[in-house]
Design a protein around this motif. Sequence first.
Motif, short mmCIF file in Angstrom:
data_model
loop_
_atom_site.label_atom_id
_atom_site.label_comp_id
_atom_site.label_asym_id
_atom_site.label_seq_id
_atom_site.Cartn_x
_atom_site.Cartn_y
_atom_site.Cartn_z
N THR A 92 22.50 -60.03 -159.11
CA THR A 92 23.60 -60.75 -159.76
C THR A 92 23.06 -61.69 -160.83
N LYS A 93 21.99 -62.41 -160.51
CA LYS A 93 21.41 -63.32 -161.49
C LYS A 93 20.87 -62.56 -162.69
N GLU A 94 20.24 -61.43 -162.46
CA GLU A 94 19.72 -60.62 -163.56
C GLU A 94 20.85 -60.10 -164.43
N ALA A 95 21.96 -59.70 -163.80
CA ALA A 95 23.11 -59.21 -164.56
C ALA A 95 23.68 -60.32 -165.45
N LEU A 96 23.73 -61.53 -164.93
CA LEU A 96 24.23 -62.66 -165.72
C LEU A 96 23.30 -62.97 -166.90
N LYS A 97 22.01 -62.93 -166.65
CA LYS A 97 21.05 -63.20 -167.72
C LYS A 97 21.11 -62.12 -168.80
N LEU A 98 21.26 -60.88 -168.38
CA LEU A 98 21.38 -59.80 -169.35
C LEU A 98 22.68 -59.94 -170.13
N GLY A 99 23.76 -60.31 -169.45
CA GLY A 99 25.02 -60.54 -170.14
C GLY A 99 24.90 -61.65 -171.16
N ALA A 100 24.19 -62.71 -170.81
CA ALA A 100 24.00 -63.82 -171.75
C ALA A 100 23.21 -63.37 -172.97
N ILE A 101 22.16 -62.57 -172.76
CA ILE A 101 21.37 -62.05 -173.88
C ILE A 101 22.25 -61.24 -174.82
N ARG A 102 23.08 -60.38 -174.25
CA ARG A 102 23.93 -59.53 -175.09
C ARG A 102 24.94 -60.35 -175.89
N VAL A 103 25.54 -61.35 -175.26
CA VAL A 103 26.54 -62.16 -175.95
C VAL A 103 25.89 -63.07 -176.98
N LEU A 104 24.75 -63.66 -176.64
CA LEU A 104 24.04 -64.50 -177.61
C LEU A 104 23.67 -63.69 -178.84
N ASP A 105 23.21 -62.48 -178.63
CA ASP A 105 22.82 -61.63 -179.75
C ASP A 105 24.03 -61.24 -180.59
N ASP A 106 25.19 -61.15 -179.93
CA ASP A 106 26.40 -60.69 -180.61
C ASP A 106 27.11 -61.81 -181.35
N VAL A 107 27.34 -62.96 -180.69
CA VAL A 107 28.15 -64.01 -181.31
C VAL A 107 27.42 -65.33 -181.50
N GLY A 108 26.23 -65.49 -180.89
CA GLY A 108 25.50 -66.75 -181.04
C GLY A 108 25.82 -67.75 -179.94
N TYR A 109 25.03 -68.81 -179.90
CA TYR A 109 25.13 -69.80 -178.82
C TYR A 109 26.43 -70.60 -178.89
N HIS A 110 26.78 -71.10 -180.06
CA HIS A 110 27.93 -71.99 -180.16
C HIS A 110 29.24 -71.28 -179.86
N ALA A 111 29.34 -70.02 -180.20
CA ALA A 111 30.58 -69.27 -179.96
C ALA A 111 30.64 -68.66 -178.57
N MET A 112 29.52 -68.61 -177.87
CA MET A 112 29.49 -67.99 -176.54
C MET A 112 30.25 -68.84 -175.52
N ARG A 113 31.01 -68.17 -174.67
CA ARG A 113 31.68 -68.81 -173.54
C ARG A 113 31.17 -68.19 -172.24
N VAL A 114 31.20 -68.97 -171.18
CA VAL A 114 30.78 -68.46 -169.88
C VAL A 114 31.61 -67.24 -169.50
N SER A 115 32.89 -67.28 -169.80
CA SER A 115 33.76 -66.15 -169.46
C SER A 115 33.34 -64.88 -170.21
N ASP A 116 32.80 -65.06 -171.43
CA ASP A 116 32.36 -63.90 -172.21
C ASP A 116 31.19 -63.19 -171.53
N LEU A 117 30.18 -63.97 -171.16
CA LEU A 117 28.99 -63.34 -170.58
C LEU A 117 29.30 -62.79 -169.19
N CYS A 118 30.21 -63.43 -168.47
CA CYS A 118 30.60 -62.91 -167.16
C CYS A 118 31.33 -61.59 -167.31
#
Length: 257
Positions: A44-70
């Motif tokens: 589960t933790k790995e899935a969250l970290k991978l989701g964060a990487i994908r969203v950060l790469d896509d929209v950046g840190y400031h636009a990222m929301r927790v709901s997006d990466l989840c």
Amino acid sequence: MKDKKSKPAAVPATKPAGGPILRYADYLQHEITHAPKRTKGERTKEALKLGAIRVLDDVGYHAMRVSDLCEVAEVGSATFYLYFENKADITLQVLSDYLAHGVDMLPERVAGTSIFETICASNLRWLEIGRANAGLLRCVLQLGDEEPGFRDLIHRSNRAWYERIALSISRRTPDGTISEDAALLAAYCLGAMMDEMARKLIVYPDPHLLDLISRTTPTDAQIAEFFAVLWHRSLYGGTPIKGTLAPAARSVADLHL
């Protein structure tokens, strides 16, 4: 966040036969897929970290929301807070991992190649990785400006890479013609050049530089070759570079002052 049709796809990556994985999200997916059996919590933790990487790469840190990466990770938002405090916490962790493991994506030296060929191959892979992870590079710069702890991490990561370069330089001058500190300083200077070029070529493209590149070194292979000539001349002086070079690289390689 983009709609569901355009969100980053959580598709397992496979390592190409004979080819590198350039995008860090795919590299991480490959490592997760081939890791030893883990607990449900670890997965589960790995899935969250991978989701964060994908969203950060896509929209950046400031636009990222927790709901997006989840959503990308296919993990409930409530579960997120069992593993991370907030989006800053997970971002610092995944970008720290990126800095720590990004060097694993660079090529190893191939036996029989010259030092110039090795530098050229490393520069080309560095460019390819940079282009494949432009969003993450932008996040690294943003967090480095905003988070002193992360900035310190960047400095440590850079130093580890520069020390590796300096060791390579020292091994090629066993007679002691260059001290370890001088080799390390040279690596810092040349590395700073590469970082600034990444900023201007990939992260925040400079139209004037891009126009110049289009006229002189229009392909990544030619850019890498040109950088390699600068590295080679800086570190190994007038040692001739054999073989065919593109015109811009050859003009610098043959420069005599």
